[in-house]
Design an enzyme around this catalytic site. Structure first.
Site, PDB file in Angstrom:
ATOM      1  N   PRO A 212      35.752  26.766  -3.494  1.00  0.00           N
ATOM      2  CA  PRO A 212      34.524  26.009  -3.737  1.00  0.00           C
ATOM      3  C   PRO A 212      33.491  26.249  -2.634  1.00  0.00           C
ATOM      4  O   PRO A 212      33.855  26.726  -1.559  1.00  0.00           O
ATOM      5  CB  PRO A 212      34.981  24.551  -3.719  1.00  0.00           C
ATOM      6  CG  PRO A 212      36.446  24.564  -3.603  1.00  0.00           C
ATOM      7  CD  PRO A 212      36.908  25.915  -3.276  1.00  0.00           C
ATOM      8  N   THR A 215      33.560  25.794   1.860  1.00  0.00           N
ATOM      9  CA  THR A 215      34.898  25.708   2.426  1.00  0.00           C
ATOM     10  C   THR A 215      35.114  26.708   3.557  1.00  0.00           C
ATOM     11  O   THR A 215      36.195  26.790   4.104  1.00  0.00           O
ATOM     12  CB  THR A 215      35.965  25.952   1.351  1.00  0.00           C
ATOM     13  OG1 THR A 215      35.571  27.063   0.572  1.00  0.00           O
ATOM     14  CG2 THR A 215      36.113  24.739   0.470  1.00  0.00           C
ATOM     15  N   HIS A 432      30.124  -7.353  -6.939  1.00  0.00           N
ATOM     16  CA  HIS A 432      30.488  -6.075  -7.541  1.00  0.00           C
ATOM     17  C   HIS A 432      31.429  -5.292  -6.623  1.00  0.00           C
ATOM     18  O   HIS A 432      32.506  -4.867  -7.033  1.00  0.00           O
ATOM     19  CB  HIS A 432      29.214  -5.273  -7.822  1.00  0.00           C
ATOM     20  CG  HIS A 432      29.437  -3.929  -8.424  1.00  0.00           C
ATOM     21  ND1 HIS A 432      29.138  -3.643  -9.723  1.00  0.00           N
ATOM     22  CD2 HIS A 432      29.937  -2.778  -7.900  1.00  0.00           C
ATOM     23  CE1 HIS A 432      29.442  -2.391  -9.983  1.00  0.00           C
ATOM     24  NE2 HIS A 432      29.936  -1.838  -8.876  1.00  0.00           N
ATOM     25  N   GLU A 433      31.022  -5.165  -5.372  1.00  0.00           N
ATOM     26  CA  GLU A 433      31.832  -4.357  -4.449  1.00  0.00           C
ATOM     27  C   GLU A 433      33.179  -5.014  -4.166  1.00  0.00           C
ATOM     28  O   GLU A 433      34.210  -4.345  -4.125  1.00  0.00           O
ATOM     29  CB  GLU A 433      31.086  -4.124  -3.129  1.00  0.00           C
ATOM     30  CG  GLU A 433      29.802  -3.320  -3.263  1.00  0.00           C
ATOM     31  CD  GLU A 433      30.019  -1.914  -3.815  1.00  0.00           C
ATOM     32  OE1 GLU A 433      31.131  -1.367  -3.637  1.00  0.00           O
ATOM     33  OE2 GLU A 433      29.098  -1.374  -4.446  1.00  0.00           O
TER      34      GLU A 433
END
Ligand code: ADP
Ligand code: MG
Ligand code: ZN
Length: 615
Positions: A212, A215, A432-433
């Site tokens: 990828p 890298t 939410h978190e």
């Protein structure tokens, strides 16, 4: 197909330098015959005879030329500028004496043309000089780019990579142990070829680095240049097709010619997919690219394995490469350069930390665990961001907090832009978190959190949960995958339970959860309905990209339904967990709302203490 191949194997000969000079010469002639005369001819204004006489009387005339039926004269205005006039010829016997009386030079040629040689020099010499100079400049810059000075358009190609001040070695490449090992052999072969030839071993001709982006493939190649004490030619695939059309194939030839002269040596072609794409009969064939590729193939066949030229190439799209490139005798060895694992990430952090002033006692282990999935380039970026932050805050050393903060900035950096949070929004984000975190904590197999923040950041993320993997896993069980989905659903579930209303804040979660569910059904054989049936192929594994359905439209409909059901049940489970732990949800969210940050330790402490609410 065969026909076409044969044809394109013969590269077009490069156009000779003469060709360019002929074009330049034509240009000069055109300039001289048409453009210059037009520009240089003085503008002559036609005036009346009385105007002429007035000018003489007021002493404004320098020169007069009388011709058969017209009089040309040059007048000088106040600021010394010369103006050209002409007037009709009038039989005026007094004119001569008038001119004499005012001391005007007359009967002479209007001196608008300088002398003959100067004229030739100006109109031919200078343009030719300029063109010659431009030609030289171009050939020089070409030459420099390609290494070595040299001749204009036919010039050299591969630039010899000379490890200078920033010489890289294998020590600069952290993590990639397997890749290094495979390449050490190459380096070793180049420095002691006799050892290999003694038992008849042949070194691979071509080695392809695949992995990828970010890298460290390019870095690895530079490190090889540093390690091997042999000439190193490096060129990017795009450079082959860059400047002059029709030059790609010739460049390949030049490159290999040079390399063979300098053997043993390494030729490195970065981003080889630009030229090495599969040749297909399709619509978008690119003759230039095909020729270049064909030339490359021919060259690779053209020298023996023991000639000492080793070709390295890098790409992140191996699946698009032409099969002919990959067959034995060409790039027959592939070295994967994968995303770093935990150990690799820690090592990369350490390598890059060496270039900065670091506070003592940095917890590299934690940094590595907080960056699961990050590439080497991202880690390099994180360390640099941290150093910038340290400067911004007036520190002289980078400390742990800077690093952790910049992990959030770099990793959460791609979320949606938003302004400052209003208290209501802040409350929603808190729940939410915490919803995510609480669901995660209550499921035994999911990673505990390291920190949650709801400080809106410059990058735009509203809240951010930093998860820390306990240890790296290459395999995920079905339960783990499902739990992960449930965790992603936790945010939306918390909103729904507490506020009875849902927000757009869950868009990223929805994307993730769908991705997992889809992959479970179509690729991992984790659904009861389809079992081990491959319904999708992943065509672009290193760029995280596209997958193509390989089933009938009818099945694909069923897949959608299955995915929907899985997500639904994950969501229900998240709702269940949060309803069961509503008291803790309130308590934790309130803490986060007030403090804006909660660490893993605080989270566990609140989670485990006696609740002050009753559910
Ligand atoms: P690629 O060519 O694979 O896309 P690069 O070699 O250009 O990636 O890597 C970009 C930068 O990321 C390097 O210059 C280096 O600073 C950093 N980097 C990437 N991988 C590593 C690694 N394994 N060790 C140390 N630094 C790395
Ligand atoms: Mg690269
Ligand atoms: Zn969320």
């Amino acid at each position: 197909m065969i026909n076409k191949d044969n044809q394109s194997r013969k590269p077009k000969p490069p156009k000779p330098i003469l060709y360019y000079y002929v074009i330049a010469l034509l240009g000069v002639l055109l300039l001289n015959w048409i453009v210059l005369p037009y520009l240089m001819k003085p503008r002559v204004e036609e005036v009346g005879y009385s105007f002429f006489l007035d000018k003489i009387e007021s002493n404004q005339i320098k020169t007069v030329q009388m011709e058969q039926n017209q009089i040309l004269f040059i007048s000088e205005n106040g600021d010394g500028k010369q103006l050209y006039y002409k007037t009709g010829y009038v039989n005026d016997p007094e004119l001569v004496s008038l001119l004499r009386a005012h001391g005007v030079e007359f009967g002479a040629v209007i001196p608008s043309q300088p002398n003959f040689f100067l004229n030739i020099l100006l109109s031919y010499g200078i343009p030719i000089l300029i063109i010659w100079w431009i030609g030289r400049r171009m050939s020089k810059s070409l030459g420099n780019k390609m290494g070595g000075g040299g001749l204009a358009f036919g010039g050299n190609t591969g630039k010899i990579y000379v490890p200078t001040g920033d010489k890289k070695t294998f020590n600069d490449v952290a993590g990639q142990e397997e890749a290094k090992e495979a390449l050490t052999e190459v380096v070793d072969y180049l420095s002691h070829p006799e050892r290999y030839t003694a038992i008849g071993a042949k070194c691979p001709k071509g080695v392809l680095l695949v992995g990828p982006p970010g890298t460290g493939k390019t870095l690895m190649a530079k490190a090889i240049a540093g390690e091997a004490n042999v000439p190193f030619f490096s060129i990017a695939g795009s450079e082959f097709v860059e400047m002059f059309v029709g030059r790609g194939a010739a460049r390949v030839r030049d490159l290999f010619e040079q390399a063979k002269k300098k053997a043993p040596c390494i030729v490195f072609i970065d981003e080889i997919d630009t030229i090495g794409k599969k040749r297909d009969g399709g619509l978008n064939t690119n003759d230039e690219r095909e020729q270049t590729l064909n030339q490359l193939l021919t060259e690779m066949d053209g020298f023996e394995g023991d000639s000492g030229v080793i070709i390295l190439a890098a790409t992140n799209r191996p699946e698009t490469l032409d099969p002919a490139l990959l067959r034995p005798g060409r790039f027959d060895r592939q070295v994967p350069v994968e995303l770093p694992d935990l150990k690799g990430r820690i090592a990369i952090f350490k390598v890059h930390a060496k270039n900065y002033k670091m506070a003592t006692g940095i917890d590299f282990d934690l940094l590595g665990r907080a960056t699961a999935g990050a590439s080497g380039a991202e880690i390099a970026n994180i360390v640099n961001e941290a150093s910038l932050r340290a400067v911004r805050l007036g520190r002289s050393r980078v400390c742990q907090e800077d690093l952790e903060e910049s992990i959030e900035v770099v990793i959460a950096g791609h979320q949606k832009k938003n302004a400052i949070l209003s208290p209501e929004e802040k409350k929603v984000v808190s729940y939410h978190e915490i919803g995510h975190a609480l669901v995660a904590a209550k499921q035994s197999n999911t990673a505990p959190i390291h920190k949650i923040t709801i400080v809106p950041r410059t990058s735009g993320a509203l809240g951010y949960t930093m998860q820390v993997e306990e240890d790296e896993k290459s395999l995920m069980t079905k339960t783990e995958a499902f739990n992960k989905m449930v965790t992603y659903c936790g945010g939306r579930a918390a909103e729904k339970i507490i506020f009875g209303e849902i927000t757009t804040g869950a868009s990223n979660d929805i994307e993730q959860v769908t991705k997992i569910a889809r992959a479970m059904v179509t690729r991992f054989g984790m659904s009861d309905k389809f079992g081990m049936m491959a319904l999708e192929t992943n065509s672009n594994m290193y760029l995280g990209g596209d997958s193509t359905l390989t089933c009938s439209p009818k099945t694909s409909e069923l897949v959608d339904r299955e995915v929907k059901e899985m997500i639904e049940s994950a969501y229900q489970r998240a709702v269940q967990i949060l309803t069961d732990n509503k008291a803790k949800l309130h308590e934790l969210a309130e803490f986060l709302f007030k403090e804006e940050t909660i660490t893993g330790a605080q989270f566990i402490e609140i989670l485990n203490r006696e609740s002050k609410y009753s559910a």
